[in-house]
Design an enzyme around this catalytic site. Structure first.
Site, short mmCIF file in Angstrom:
data_model
loop_
_atom_site.label_atom_id
_atom_site.label_comp_id
_atom_site.label_asym_id
_atom_site.label_seq_id
_atom_site.Cartn_x
_atom_site.Cartn_y
_atom_site.Cartn_z
N SER A 52 28.68 27.93 37.57
CA SER A 52 27.22 27.78 37.49
C SER A 52 26.58 27.21 38.75
O SER A 52 25.37 27.30 38.91
CB SER A 52 26.85 26.90 36.30
OG SER A 52 27.29 25.56 36.51
N LYS A 127 24.63 19.83 37.90
CA LYS A 127 23.52 20.74 38.23
C LYS A 127 22.72 20.13 39.37
O LYS A 127 22.93 18.99 39.78
CB LYS A 127 22.60 20.94 37.02
CG LYS A 127 23.26 21.43 35.75
CD LYS A 127 23.76 22.86 35.85
CE LYS A 127 24.40 23.29 34.54
NZ LYS A 127 25.03 24.64 34.65
#
Length: 238
Positions: A52, A127
């Site tokens: 990701s 993230k």
């Protein structure tokens, strides 16, 4: 030689240095305690479990996370790559672990506990912070991500991926002491965009942040730092 010198000479002969094998357990215990303190308060290693954050981070990379600065009241800033606890079951239920060697698994967990092995805890995520408390985020199909009305030039996202096309989230305002986070591989990241309909609104509480990832430490051929991109230096963002 006087009586005192004679006594000192006798004591020096009778005092023998401990053999190394007797000192080794003490050294090991001290090393483990130091590792535990460093992991708890200063720096911790994390293993990247998914794609990701490509191309910034590849699956299997080991990153070092700064856990010290939050102790002094520092909070995450736009553009930083942060590790945080799963805020609202984003990862779903724990998958069933395949049976393995109980002894080796126990050793691995012990090494992770003291910081001698990177953690791949499935309840931690990594993230990039796109917006902080008070910011307004616009994530519309066919447009760049906008923060407080300022379009972001995002050279760090995965080549060929689009900023918001695969999962537009519209316009949201980040609550105080929360973050809006997104993966660099926008087409392969179930980030804040995917959780706006949930009670959490897709926001990550600052209190769930473990720390900022500041360097890729392993493998050696991928060693690089993780600075804040220049796009977040724009004065209009603030």
């Amino acid at each position: 030689m006087d009586e005192k010198d004679a006594k000192d000479a006798k004591d020096s002969k009778t005092t023998k240095k401990r053999p190394f094998w007797q000192e080794l357990p003490i050294l090991v215990v001290v090393a483990l305690l130091l590792s535990l303190v460093i992991k708890t308060f200063f720096v911790q290693a994390f293993s990247i479990p998914s794609d990701s954050m490509q191309p910034t981070l590849e699956r299997g990379d080991r990153v070092l996370v700064d856990k010290l600065t939050p102790w002094f009241g520092a909070t995450p800033e736009r553009g930083e790559v942060v590790v945080f606890h799963d805020p609202a079951n984003w990862l779903g239920d724990d998958p069933k672990k395949k049976p393995g060697n109980a002894v080796l698994d126990g050793i691995g967990e012990a090494l992770t506990a003291v910081g001698l092995r990177p953690s791949s805890d499935e309840k931690d995520l990594i993230k990039r912070v796109i917006a902080v408390g008070g910011d307004t985020v616009q994530c519309d199909s066919g447009s760049p991500v906008k923060v407080n009305g300022v379009p972001l030039d995002e050279p760090y996202i995965y080549p060929g991926a689009t900023p918001c096309n695969d999962h537009p989230a519209g316009t949201v305002t980040v609550p105080k002491d929360h973050l809006w986070v997104m993966g660099d591989h926008r087409n392969d990241s179930a980030d804040s965009r995917f959780h706006t309909a949930e009670p959490s609104g897709g926001f990550v509480p600052v209190s769930d942040v473990v720390g900022r990832a500041f360097v890729v430490a392993w493998p050696i051929d991928r060693w690089h730092t993780l600075p804040v991109p220049h796009t977040f230096d724009q004065k209009q963002l603030h």
